[in-house]
Scaffold this motif. Structure first.
Motif, PDB file in Angstrom:
ATOM      1  N   MET A   1       0.866  -1.225  -0.080  1.00 25.41           N
ATOM      2  CA  MET A   1      -0.168  -0.056  -0.027  1.00 25.41           C
ATOM      3  C   MET A   1       0.686   1.266  -0.013  1.00 25.41           C
ATOM      4  SD  MET A   1      -3.119  -0.754  -0.025  1.00 25.41           S
ATOM      5  CE  MET A   1      -4.207   0.306   0.655  1.00 25.41           C
ATOM      6  N   GLN A   2       2.121   1.324   0.817  1.00 30.64           N
ATOM      7  CA  GLN A   2       2.796   2.372   0.803  1.00 30.64           C
ATOM      8  C   GLN A   2       3.540   2.677  -0.454  1.00 30.64           C
ATOM      9  OE1 GLN A   2       5.415   1.482   4.007  1.00 30.64           O
ATOM     10  NE2 GLN A   2       3.872   2.113   5.583  1.00 30.64           N
TER      11      GLN A   2
ATOM     12  N   MET B   1       0.627  -5.538  -7.739  1.00 31.08           N
ATOM     13  CA  MET B   1       0.369  -4.841  -6.492  1.00 31.08           C
ATOM     14  C   MET B   1      -1.374  -4.903  -6.176  1.00 31.08           C
ATOM     15  SD  MET B   1       3.316  -2.079  -5.676  1.00 31.08           S
ATOM     16  CE  MET B   1       3.991  -1.559  -7.303  1.00 31.08           C
ATOM     17  N   ILE B   2      -1.900  -4.364  -7.262  1.00 29.27           N
ATOM     18  CA  ILE B   2      -3.334  -4.250  -7.098  1.00 29.27           C
ATOM     19  C   ILE B   2      -3.865  -5.604  -6.887  1.00 29.27           C
ATOM     20  CG2 ILE B   2      -5.550  -3.938  -8.218  1.00 29.27           C
ATOM     21  CD1 ILE B   2      -3.991  -1.619  -9.780  1.00 29.27           C
ATOM     22  N   SER B   3      -3.358  -6.711  -7.316  1.00 33.83           N
ATOM     23  CA  SER B   3      -4.049  -7.866  -7.115  1.00 33.83           C
ATOM     24  C   SER B   3      -3.702  -8.364  -5.826  1.00 33.83           C
ATOM     25  CB  SER B   3      -3.773  -9.117  -8.227  1.00 33.83           C
ATOM     26  OG  SER B   3      -2.188  -9.276  -7.949  1.00 33.83           O
TER      27      SER B   3
ATOM     28  N   ASN C   1      -6.363  -6.134  -3.363  1.00 25.54           N
ATOM     29  CA  ASN C   1      -7.486  -5.674  -4.016  1.00 25.54           C
ATOM     30  C   ASN C   1      -8.752  -5.709  -2.916  1.00 25.54           C
ATOM     31  OD1 ASN C   1      -8.005  -8.524  -3.490  1.00 25.54           O
ATOM     32  ND2 ASN C   1      -8.431  -8.850  -5.810  1.00 25.54           N
ATOM     33  N   HIS C   2      -8.710  -6.262  -1.855  1.00 25.50           N
ATOM     34  CA  HIS C   2      -9.681  -6.191  -0.898  1.00 25.50           C
ATOM     35  C   HIS C   2      -9.540  -4.948   0.034  1.00 25.50           C
ATOM     36  CE1 HIS C   2      -5.995  -8.101   0.851  1.00 25.50           C
ATOM     37  NE2 HIS C   2      -6.429  -7.650   2.235  1.00 25.50           N
ATOM     38  N   LEU C   3      -8.549  -4.009  -0.175  1.00 28.25           N
ATOM     39  CA  LEU C   3      -8.336  -2.891   0.525  1.00 28.25           C
ATOM     40  C   LEU C   3      -8.801  -1.857  -0.119  1.00 28.25           C
ATOM     41  CD1 LEU C   3      -5.194  -3.785   2.396  1.00 28.25           C
ATOM     42  CD2 LEU C   3      -7.324  -4.138   3.373  1.00 28.25           C
TER      43      LEU C   3
END
Length: 59
Positions: A23-24, A46-48, A51-53
């Motif tokens: 996330m950072q 990174m998105i995968s 992806n729950h956030l």
């Protein structure tokens, strides 16, 4: 490359260290913060992972 807008929707408190670092790396850290990035294979990975956030919108 296409651009995407990534918006953080959930907190990273009590998440694994790898998810917090991801996330950072995306430029996020606070709820409702958003960033616009090019959709490269690295960013897509990174998105995968988080992806729950987040929510993702194509621009």
């Amino acid at each position: 490359m296409a651009k995407v807008q990534i918006i953080q929707k959930r907190s990273i408190i009590k998440r694994p260290e790898t998810q917090q670092r991801t996330m950072q790396a995306l430029g996020l850290g606070k709820i409702n913060k958003s960033v616009e990035v090019e959709l490269t294979p690295q960013i897509a990975g990174m998105i995968s992972k988080v992806n729950h956030l987040i929510t993702v919108k194509e621009l």
